[in-house]
Enzyme design. Structure first.
Site, PDB file in Angstrom:
ATOM      1  CD  GLU A 303       4.223  -6.259  -3.015  1.00 22.74           C
ATOM      2  OE1 GLU A 303       4.468  -5.898  -1.853  1.00 22.74           O
ATOM      3  OE2 GLU A 303       4.994  -6.006  -3.968  1.00 22.74           O
ATOM      4  CG  HIS A 327       9.669 -10.952  -5.655  1.00 22.53           C
ATOM      5  ND1 HIS A 327      10.617 -11.261  -4.713  1.00 22.53           N
ATOM      6  CD2 HIS A 327       9.083  -9.801  -5.243  1.00 22.53           C
ATOM      7  CE1 HIS A 327      10.611 -10.343  -3.767  1.00 22.53           C
ATOM      8  NE2 HIS A 327       9.690  -9.433  -4.073  1.00 22.53           N
ATOM      9  CD  GLU A 328       6.560  -8.043  -7.505  1.00 23.83           C
ATOM     10  OE1 GLU A 328       5.912  -7.834  -6.465  1.00 23.83           O
ATOM     11  OE2 GLU A 328       7.720  -7.624  -7.662  1.00 23.83           O
ATOM     12  CG  HIS A 331       5.037  -9.678  -2.367  1.00 23.69           C
ATOM     13  ND1 HIS A 331       5.389  -9.470  -1.042  1.00 23.69           N
ATOM     14  CD2 HIS A 331       6.047  -9.133  -3.105  1.00 23.69           C
ATOM     15  CE1 HIS A 331       6.540  -8.827  -0.984  1.00 23.69           C
ATOM     16  NE2 HIS A 331       6.968  -8.617  -2.221  1.00 23.69           N
ATOM     17  CD  GLU A 350       9.640  -7.168  -0.627  1.00 27.58           C
ATOM     18  OE1 GLU A 350       9.906  -8.193  -1.294  1.00 27.58           O
ATOM     19  OE2 GLU A 350       8.788  -6.334  -0.991  1.00 27.58           O
ATOM     20  CG  ASP A 405      10.757   4.622  -0.258  1.00 30.46           C
ATOM     21  OD1 ASP A 405       9.852   3.879   0.179  1.00 30.46           O
ATOM     22  OD2 ASP A 405      10.589   5.379  -1.224  1.00 30.46           O
ATOM     23  CE1 TYR A 413      12.431  -6.862  -2.353  1.00 27.51           C
ATOM     24  CE2 TYR A 413      13.486  -5.238  -0.945  1.00 27.51           C
ATOM     25  CZ  TYR A 413      12.502  -5.575  -1.846  1.00 27.51           C
ATOM     26  OH  TYR A 413      11.599  -4.636  -2.253  1.00 27.51           O
TER      27      TYR A 413
END
Length: 634
Positions: A303, A327-328, A331, A350, A405, A413
């Site tokens: 994003e 979705h992006e 953001h 998220e 990560d 999410y």
């Protein structure tokens, strides 16, 4: 000369009353919400920085891209604000070669500390001011984890090399020496010099669309972003890049040979921006463009402000995978405008974005499509929770000592989105929308924590209603494993019809006689995901022959089919599997396939290892970092 440590300075300032809980942050003129003059900085276990002592608020880059040496080299000039008496600033670096540090008045002393796993090293610089600028001369290394240097053969055009960056979560420090924490927002500007026949793009306003000729025959491109962003959103792409507008403020960049297909895939992007604004307020970033990257890009999308980076695996030819763009785009509010202060609260980025994405999809494509997407999210969430330990199933995580990560799971999410949908269902959509729009306005440009979220929703939505507080079960959602009792599984009428076709197939109806009609991607995903765990080779061949699954141009459908083929050790699908894994590097697809192959013993393990050794050089470091421990475990 031995300088006092930042910790000692912080303690002294705190004891003397010189360090406030909220440190001053310079005001930046931006459209829309104003940058706060006071920011509550939060300790970040994944950064060496001490922003409450001294902090970066602007980054100015002057870099040259050297494709032969796979290196960015030049200068990062940082604008800094420090508390009185601070004396030093601490930056994050990893795999950078520092050639010198200076102010406008001359050289500055600096030290580079010890390496920490994932985090790199602290770069501590003596500063003789409370407001000023320092200049760091440096170069990146070929193995810099944020950067991928592609050969011409790894691009669509095959003529010129390509470079792109991926900074999330803590990889910006591998190409920019700065304070690499999501809670330390920075504006930035840049001058990027590239070979004469290439174009640079960044997540910022492009000030010189055609570039400027340099005396040595190259071209320099200038950029500026006046909205302060977390440093993981500073992004660059360099290559044979063309542009086509999609609307008044939207467009697509990609390689020339991909431009027509890419533009045809995204005609609704302008409508998506309008739908998002209708929900939660003005889009403040100016333009919203897409950069469709070469296939090695490790994520579906990123994003980056003004310029979403996207994988070509969403180019299906039928506009069926555009939920990723929604979705992006979402953001731009949840993540880019209101950002998690640390990666322990990744769900604040998220979970909000998945919820918002679904609302955009509902506005553009209707309630049934949105319900199908929610049903798929529920299935994905259930599968992932079955694999995660209880402590990793809570929304608020403790990632200290771990690679951030590891927090990028369906919990952040999908559990996050179902939490917000539970609130919406409990209080009503109109009331929830009013609170959420206010949440974005009140917290714009602030580093957010779960505690701040709870304080905001309790003040502005719950407002002392004890019965509502109890009904929402917020602490159970945020701090507990699994799903609380008020979670509601989505029910898609379309999926009920899909399940009937699965049952017909199980009962002996040939695949070609199934009523698949004009199914959209989500129906095919549910069909493939609902097929029996065990099928015969004849059944698999029937499905493949009837629906052309091994030749599917839709990456989501092909991936779902290949997972079935691997589980059944179905040899006729191996050529498609090999082509898929060597032709793209999206971690969402590569990682499950390699895990599945390795689980298939003498059939799958040699196949995984052979394909991986062929494909690995074309993968981004993020992808190889996940796959190496799986495929090279021995």
């Amino acid at each position: 000369m031995i300088r006092p440590s930042a910790l000692a300075i912080a303690a002294a300032l705190a004891l003397s009353g010189g360090l406030s809980a909220c440190a001053n942050m310079p005001m930046t003129e931006v459209a829309g919400p104003q940058v706060p003059t006071q920011v509550q900085y939060v300790a970040d276990a994944h950064s060496h920085a001490r922003p409450e002592i001294a902090r970066v608020h602007h980054v100015d880059l002057n870099l040259t891209a050297d494709f032969d040496r796979r290196m960015l080299a030049g200068t990062a000039s940082l604008d800094i604000t420090a508390e009185p008496g601070a004396g030093e600033i601490i930056l994050d670096i990893r795999d950078l070669d520092i050639h010198g540090v200076r102010s406008d008045d001359g050289p500055l002393d600096y030290t580079i500390g010890d390496e920490s796993p994932f985090m790199g090293k602290p770069l501590t610089i003596a500063i003789p001011f409370t407001e000023g600028r320092i200049h760091i001369d440096y170069s990146t290394r070929p193995e810099a984890a944020a950067l991928q240097w592609l050969t011409p053969q790894q691009t669509a055009g095959g003529q010129l090399p390509y470079l792109f960056s991926q900074g999330q979560a803590i990889l910006t420090r591998t190409w920019i020496p700065t304070q690499d924490s999501p809670g330390i927002r920075q504006t930035y500007s840049a001058r990027i010099t590239v070979p004469e026949d290439m174009k640079a793009v960044m997540s910022a306003e492009m000030l010189t669309p055609g570039g400027e000729r340099t005396p040595d025959g190259r071209r320099a491109f200038r950029f500026r972003l006046d909205n302060p962003v977390p440093p993981y959103l500073i992004a660059i792409g360099v290559g044979d890049i063309a542009f086509q507008p999609l609307g008044a403020r939207t467009g697509v960049y990609t390689e020339p040979s991909m431009l027509e297909r890419s533009a045809a895939e995204f005609p609704e992007v302008e409508a998506m921006v309008e739908a998002a604004e209708e929900l939660y307020g003005p889009y403040i970033w100016g333009r919203y463009d897409l950069l469709v990257l070469p296939p090695s890009f490790p994520f579906g999308g990123m994003e980056n402000p003004r310029l979403t980076f996207a994988t070509p695996t969403i180019i299906a030819g039928d506009r069926s995978l555009v939920s990723l763009v929604a979705h992006e785009l979402a953001h731009s509010w949840s993540g880019n405008l209101v950002t998690n202060a640390t990666w322990d609260d990744f769900w604040l980025n998220e979970g909000f974005t998945v919820y918002f994405e679904n609302r955009i999809m509902e506005a553009i494509y209707g309630p049934e499509r949105a319900e199908m997407l929610r049903a798929l999210e529920w299935t994905s969430l259930q599968a992932e929770m079955a694999e995660l330990p209880p402590e990793d199933q809570s929304l608020h995580l403790n990632l200290a000592g771990r690679d951030p990560d590891e927090g990028m799971t369906a919990i952040a999410y999908d559990k996050g989105a179902f939490f917000l949908r539970t609130i919406e269902r409990t209080v009503g959509r109109d009331r929830f929308d009013g609170w959420l729009r206010g949440y974005f306005d009140r917290n714009a440009y602030r580093p957010m924590t779960t505690a701040m979220f709870l304080a905001d929703i309790r003040e502005h939505l719950i407002a002392g209603d004890a019965a509502l507080e109890a009904a929402l079960q917020m602490d159970a959602w945020i701090y507990g494993p699994g799903l609380p009792s008020n979670a509601v599984q989505p029910a898609s009428n379309a999926f009920t019809e899909v399940e009937a076709q699965v049952q017909a197939f199980v009962n002996g109806t040939p695949a070609a006689q199934l009523n698949t009609g004009d199914w959209v991607t989500q129906e095919w995903q549910h069909f493939l995901g609902t097929l029996p765990e065990i099928m015969t080779d004849a059944q698999l061949a029937d499905l493949d022959r009837a629906f052309g699954l091994s030749e599917a141009g839709n990456s989501e459908i092909l991936f779902a089919w290949l997972m079935i083929a691997v589980r059944h050790q179905y040899d006729p699908a191996v050529p498609a599997l090999e082509q898929f894994l060597t032709g793209m590097g999206r971690r969402k697809f590569t990682q499950p396939l390699y895990v599945a192959l390795m689980a298939e013993g003498d059939w799958g393990r040699p196949l995984a290892q052979r394909i991986y050794e062929e494909a690995r050089s074309g993968y981004h470091p993020i992808t190889t970092g996940s796959a190496d421990p799986v495929v090279r475990a021995e």
